[in-house]
Write an enzyme that holds these catalytic residues in place. Structure first.
Site, PDB file in Angstrom:
ATOM      1  N   ASP A 104       0.841  -1.203   0.000  1.00  0.00           N
ATOM      2  CA  ASP A 104       0.000   0.000   0.000  1.00  0.00           C
ATOM      3  C   ASP A 104       0.873   1.248   0.000  1.00  0.00           C
ATOM      4  O   ASP A 104       2.039   1.196   0.402  1.00  0.00           O
ATOM      5  CB  ASP A 104      -0.877   0.039   1.259  1.00  0.00           C
ATOM      6  CG  ASP A 104      -1.885  -1.091   1.288  1.00  0.00           C
ATOM      7  OD1 ASP A 104      -2.214  -1.624   0.216  1.00  0.00           O
ATOM      8  OD2 ASP A 104      -2.320  -1.441   2.407  1.00  0.00           O
TER       9      ASP A 104
HETATM   10  N1  URA Z   1      -1.309  -5.964   3.874  1.00  0.00           N
HETATM   11  C1  URA Z   1      -1.771  -4.697   3.922  1.00  0.00           C
HETATM   12  O1  URA Z   1      -2.780  -4.423   4.548  1.00  0.00           O
HETATM   13  N2  URA Z   1      -1.090  -3.748   3.252  1.00  0.00           N
HETATM   14  C2  URA Z   1       0.050  -3.984   2.567  1.00  0.00           C
HETATM   15  O2  URA Z   1       0.642  -3.060   1.994  1.00  0.00           O
HETATM   16  C3  URA Z   1       0.514  -5.294   2.548  1.00  0.00           C
HETATM   17  C4  URA Z   1      -0.183  -6.279   3.203  1.00  0.00           C
END
Ligand code: URA
Length: 273
Positions: A104
């Site tokens: 993310d």
């Molecule tokens: N899980 C999440 O919630 N975000 C990420 O970036 C990776 C795994």
């Protein structure tokens, strides 16, 4: 490697012809004209161009890891011009470089890139079982018993998750992971916060955040430091490095067993044991 040899190996011209291109001022290294015949370049690091066009040696597939900072989208192009990871990796030297999976925008840590489409596809396939280690700073004080639903396999709105090994980090691990002021602010806003390690064999959207949110502890900060045999180590935030030949071999080994249906069944049995 001498520049004229590099150009000849890349098929631009013969060694002699390459020297002529250099003395004519048509060759640049990292943007600066290279007219000296003794000029040396480091393959994979220096950017060589002839008449402004990048020249690359066919070096086979490339594998590298980036320490992704917060604030960058995991994409090689964003039509809205927002910061994306493409600007942090040597995409011009290695056309076709792509991220394997995604983090993310606000997640930091290990992001693998390759030009090897086959390996990328295997690692991205839902049936693969490459373990990824996430370290989350979550809102509130977490008791170990609260992690039991994650260990058992919690059900989210898009279905049940595989059982995920997890534990509460001790204070020294937490302090090493989130030493900066941004983390201190996030912690301050939350009042109390706890560090939690979660190991996932899956890669569903926002999975760690949704899992921890589901047990009442929203994620404040999220970091990934391991993916299969790869470890981020002390790679500086925003920097990348090539994988070593040993790391590439190890990655190929895990992806070849991970794509074997017998292994996938076995790994599932172990996960549920
Ligand atoms: N899980 C999440 O919630 N975000 C990420 O970036 C990776 C795994």
């Amino acid at each position: 490697m001498r520049l004229q040899r590099f150009l000849a190996r890349a098929g631009v011209a013969s060694r002699r012809g390459s020297e002529d291109l250099m003395t004519a001022g048509r060759v640049t290294v990292n943007g600066a004209p290279a007219t000296e015949l003794g000029t040396k370049v480091t393959v994979g690091v220096d950017r060589v161009a002839v008449d402004g066009k990048t020249v690359a040696l066919d070096q086979g597939a490339v594998y590298l890891m980036l320490h992704k900072p917060a604030g960058y989208l995991t994409t090689m192009a964003d039509p809205q011009g927002r910061p994306c990871v493409a600007s942090l990796v040597p995409r011009e030297q290695y056309p076709g470089l792509f991220p394997v999976g995604r983090l993310d925008k606000d997640t930091t840590g290990l992001l693998l890139f390759t030009t090897d489409g086959d390996l990328g596809n295997i690692l991205l396939h839902p049936s693969h079982h490459v373990a990824k280690r996430y370290l989350a700073l979550v809102d509130g004080t977490v008791r170990d018993a609260e992690l039991e639903p994650l260990r058992a396999g919690i059900t989210l709105d898009d279905g049940p998750c595989q059982p995920a090994p997890c534990r509460i980090l001790d204070h020294s691990e937490e302090a090493c992971l989130w030493p900066d002021t941004a983390s201190a602010e996030a912690r301050g806003r939350a009042g109390t916060a706890t560090g939690v390690e979660v190991i996932l064999h899956e890669g569903r959207k926002n999975q760690v955040k949704r899992m921890l949110g589901a047990i009442g502890h929203p994620v404040l900060l999220l970091h990934r430091d391991r993916m299969g045999p790869l470890e981020l180590g002390d790679l500086a935030r925003g920097s990348w490095r090539m994988l070593t030949p040993e790391e590439v071999d190890a990655l190929k080994r895990v992806s070849s067993v991970a794509s074997d249906p017998a292994y996938a069944r076995d790994a599932l049995r172990k996960d549920h044991a």
